[in-house]
Design a protein around this motif. Sequence first.
Motif, PDB file in Angstrom:
ATOM      1  N   HIS A 117       8.431 -21.171   1.164  1.00  0.00           N
ATOM      2  CA  HIS A 117       7.905 -19.809   1.035  1.00  0.00           C
ATOM      3  C   HIS A 117       8.196 -18.938   2.248  1.00  0.00           C
ATOM      4  O   HIS A 117       8.089 -17.723   2.179  1.00  0.00           O
ATOM      5  CB  HIS A 117       6.395 -19.854   0.768  1.00  0.00           C
ATOM      6  N   MET A 118       8.551 -19.554   3.339  1.00  0.00           N
ATOM      7  CA  MET A 118       8.798 -18.768   4.563  1.00  0.00           C
ATOM      8  C   MET A 118       9.685 -19.566   5.518  1.00  0.00           C
ATOM      9  O   MET A 118       9.666 -20.802   5.512  1.00  0.00           O
ATOM     10  CB  MET A 118       7.482 -18.451   5.265  1.00  0.00           C
ATOM     11  N   LEU A 126       8.781 -14.055  -1.495  1.00  0.00           N
ATOM     12  CA  LEU A 126       8.041 -12.792  -1.593  1.00  0.00           C
ATOM     13  C   LEU A 126       8.998 -11.623  -1.304  1.00  0.00           C
ATOM     14  O   LEU A 126      10.042 -11.798  -0.683  1.00  0.00           O
ATOM     15  CB  LEU A 126       6.876 -12.804  -0.594  1.00  0.00           C
ATOM     16  N   TYR A 178       9.296  -9.175   0.742  1.00  0.00           N
ATOM     17  CA  TYR A 178       9.802  -8.825   2.069  1.00  0.00           C
ATOM     18  C   TYR A 178      10.921  -9.771   2.521  1.00  0.00           C
ATOM     19  O   TYR A 178      11.597  -9.511   3.509  1.00  0.00           O
ATOM     20  CB  TYR A 178       8.667  -8.781   3.108  1.00  0.00           C
ATOM     21  N   LEU A 179      11.108 -10.865   1.785  1.00  0.00           N
ATOM     22  CA  LEU A 179      12.181 -11.822   2.107  1.00  0.00           C
ATOM     23  C   LEU A 179      13.325 -11.767   1.085  1.00  0.00           C
ATOM     24  O   LEU A 179      14.296 -12.518   1.213  1.00  0.00           O
ATOM     25  CB  LEU A 179      11.609 -13.244   2.160  1.00  0.00           C
ATOM     26  N   HIS A 205      11.056 -12.067   8.474  1.00  0.00           N
ATOM     27  CA  HIS A 205       9.801 -12.822   8.581  1.00  0.00           C
ATOM     28  C   HIS A 205       9.188 -12.667   9.976  1.00  0.00           C
ATOM     29  O   HIS A 205       7.988 -12.403  10.117  1.00  0.00           O
ATOM     30  CB  HIS A 205      10.052 -14.295   8.271  1.00  0.00           C
ATOM     31  N   GLN A 237       1.928 -13.570   5.055  1.00  0.00           N
ATOM     32  CA  GLN A 237       1.710 -14.480   3.928  1.00  0.00           C
ATOM     33  C   GLN A 237       0.367 -15.165   4.074  1.00  0.00           C
ATOM     34  O   GLN A 237       0.044 -15.701   5.133  1.00  0.00           O
ATOM     35  CB  GLN A 237       2.788 -15.566   3.884  1.00  0.00           C
ATOM     36  N   PRO A 256       1.439 -18.325  -2.390  1.00  0.00           N
ATOM     37  CA  PRO A 256       1.022 -17.371  -1.353  1.00  0.00           C
ATOM     38  C   PRO A 256       1.206 -15.939  -1.846  1.00  0.00           C
ATOM     39  O   PRO A 256       2.023 -15.675  -2.720  1.00  0.00           O
ATOM     40  CB  PRO A 256       1.987 -17.667  -0.209  1.00  0.00           C
ATOM     41  N   PHE A 262       1.200 -11.615  -0.323  1.00  0.00           N
ATOM     42  CA  PHE A 262       1.467 -10.830   0.870  1.00  0.00           C
ATOM     43  C   PHE A 262       0.405  -9.757   1.000  1.00  0.00           C
ATOM     44  O   PHE A 262       0.186  -8.976   0.083  1.00  0.00           O
ATOM     45  CB  PHE A 262       2.853 -10.186   0.747  1.00  0.00           C
ATOM     46  N   TRP A 268      -1.997 -20.942   6.826  1.00  0.00           N
ATOM     47  CA  TRP A 268      -0.935 -21.247   5.856  1.00  0.00           C
ATOM     48  C   TRP A 268       0.375 -21.636   6.559  1.00  0.00           C
ATOM     49  O   TRP A 268       1.141 -22.446   6.076  1.00  0.00           O
ATOM     50  CB  TRP A 268      -0.764 -20.035   4.934  1.00  0.00           C
ATOM     51  N   PHE A 302       2.382 -19.152  14.770  1.00  0.00           N
ATOM     52  CA  PHE A 302       3.544 -18.272  14.948  1.00  0.00           C
ATOM     53  C   PHE A 302       3.109 -16.828  14.608  1.00  0.00           C
ATOM     54  O   PHE A 302       2.568 -16.145  15.463  1.00  0.00           O
ATOM     55  CB  PHE A 302       4.702 -18.795  14.075  1.00  0.00           C
ATOM     56  N   LEU A 303       3.279 -16.413  13.355  1.00  0.00           N
ATOM     57  CA  LEU A 303       2.935 -15.026  13.005  1.00  0.00           C
ATOM     58  C   LEU A 303       1.433 -14.781  12.994  1.00  0.00           C
ATOM     59  O   LEU A 303       0.994 -13.627  13.056  1.00  0.00           O
ATOM     60  CB  LEU A 303       3.514 -14.664  11.634  1.00  0.00           C
TER      61      LEU A 303
END
Lengths: 411, 411
Positions: A150-151, A280, A282-283, A327, B175, B184, B186, B238, B246-247
């Motif tokens: 997913h990311m 998603l 944005y990706l 991301h 996410q 997931p 957004f 997640w 990270f994010l």
Amino acid sequence: MDMITIDKNSDFSIHNLPFGVYSINGSEKHVAVAYGDYILDVYALAKLGLFEEFKIDISVFKNAFLNDFIALGKIKTSAVRLKIQQLLKEEDHPFWQKNATFLYKQVAITLHLPVKIGDYTDFYSSESHARNVGMMFRDPENALLPNWKHMPIAYHGRASSIFVSGTNFKRPKGQIKAKDQELPSFSSTKRLDFELEMGAIIGKDSEWQSGVDVNKASDYVFGYVLFNDWSARDIQQWEYVPLGPFLGKNFFSSMSPWVVTSEALEPFKIPTKPQDPAPLDYLKEKEGTQFDVNLEVYFETKEGQSKLISKSNFKHLYWTVSQQIAHHTVNGCNLKIGDVLASGTISGDTADAFGSLLEITWGGKNPITFDDGSSRTFVEDGDSIVMRGFAQKDDIKVGFGALNNTVLATD
Amino acid sequence: MDMITIDKNSDFSIHNLPFGVYSINGSEKHVAVAYGDYILDVYALAKLGLFEEFKIDISVFKNAFLNDFIALGKIKTSAVRLKIQQLLKEEDHPFWQKNATFLYKQVAITLHLPVKIGDYTDFYSSESHARNVGMMFRDPENALLPNWKHMPIAYHGRASSIFVSGTNFKRPKGQIKAKDQELPSFSSTKRLDFELEMGAIIGKDSEWQSGVDVNKASDYVFGYVLFNDWSARDIQQWEYVPLGPFLGKNFFSSMSPWVVTSEALEPFKIPTKPQDPAPLDYLKEKEGTQFDVNLEVYFETKEGQSKLISKSNFKHLYWTVSQQIAHHTVNGCNLKIGDVLASGTISGDTADAFGSLLEITWGGKNPITFDDGSSRTFVEDGDSIVMRGFAQKDDIKVGFGALNNTVLATD
């Protein structure tokens, strides 16, 4: 001297012209371009007036790092590269009468870390690598964690300990706990490994609190280098829960000295494979692309044996560099010129394309054997790992040169 | 003007004299020292000759960051501080006739990020915090992971998105996957949290491939700031396996503008508690010390309510800063001047001393209530978090001022 001619098979063809930083005999550092076995001193060319029409402050070339040059923006940096390409094609250009001022043999000069790295991020974008590590470090039945598709998973690495190819380093020490030990002990790592990666060099600041559109993300990459994310697997395995890799990685990382520009890699773009599940929005890319760049790893033992132990390719990534950038910035995190986004270990689907010893020897179970009868599971003192990368299409070759480090004994 | 007098209860007493970077009405940035409600322009003092005997290149004070000043080394930076202390005590010092050139009210000036941060590391050194998070994010029965009492666990954070107190920021997006969702989605974070931390500012480069002796590690700290490691808990939960945060973190972190020197905190050193199990030799200190610094967090709602929601203390750390430094460098990783080593969330043993909303509201189950009847589980748009820190012993008070950020709505 006449115009120079170079080997047809050189990584540094007229189609490449990567940028780096050099010095000669301890002189000040200048921006350079590689061409065959030569380098061109770009500051010297600037002083001769080659870039006059672009109205560039030429001090950007009299510089220990490429950052100020990169900050001029792609229109100017591309123009500089094309102007040099044009010079190299013009046999009767008057500069060839003055080439002593700007031309050096690569063997005579020293190359330096090309960029001042603000932040370094390491992704984890090869599915094969993530699966392999998951099987060994965690659970073979659930090797790929639920978030992976997913990311583009990533972590922040250490910028201060990234050095240029040719830097040798001492085997790191740290805490290690074998499965059959109750308590950790302190020793040099017994499982020293490489990770074959590519590094994207950020070419444009992104605005804090403003995500980069995935379809415009490639504008933020100045170019690429080979990247070796050296790893101490035993230190890593004991420390990495719950906050990720730390001392198992931050003792040393290395990159190749020449930054191959995004423009030079343009002919080697190929469409990425469809992603399932669909990411998603944005990706989601209109046209996702990977780069078809052959990657090789040579294991050179202290006894002088050399063996090609991995043939991988930059295209073996599930997530594209543009998706990584989208991301990374979607929460507003800002990228800066000179930041390095490393791809994560690039492993193909088959064992001959794995990008680390952990995977190639499957955690030390399948040693690599050499012609002299010696063998290795991990890297020993005196051994070197040499990475190479090149793209080829018809007559066009664009290469990265070598990324080479030798391991020294712990004090 | 006469010599200035200040409030007896000021954080910025004659015993403190922390360093920062300021500008006034868009002027160039200079190094400053805080004293009560005033700041002294250290570059202006240098031009007047106050530090002449120390043979300092005074351009270090005409600087957007403290790094060059810090690089002079503790002997010189301490001497500068003591010289300013002496000036402030000498009523008849001739400089008081010229104070218009070096003295400003704090309300009139702008404070900036005090150091240029190369690398930022975030530790996880409060046992109470690690236990609380482990209970909520993982397994209540095994909240503390097996490695935690053997090493100061840490991860690398993002340097580019660290800003100074007073910076407001937009609620980050990312996410999120709720436990009852299969996929997931957004959105803006719904669980925006603070983390109460202290940041050690590295004051001396450590040599690459050479570990710092734990008993000499305090030499590597120039001083301390308050640090807020803003966190988006839903994004974090997640994404964080297997490579860590990270994010969920790198959208924004903030620090207080004044660096309180190690010397100023000297009177507030207290012995650390015995560690069980005993750590490995490289982490064993002859005299381990913590700092007795009271820490407070105020929740200020957009409706104007203010509540003290945490009373913690810098001493609530299992691992000392010296142990953090020894661990960070034991594998040869190099620290650089200006690097930030954040402590990790500092939670005491009781709920009124917890250092994050995740813990205070226990994952959102126990809302904080305010006098107007409103309540909060996490931070809402328009709310501010204000952190304060001060040490007090007899008549000596040394404080950090405030670290204040307001959350703005997502675009």
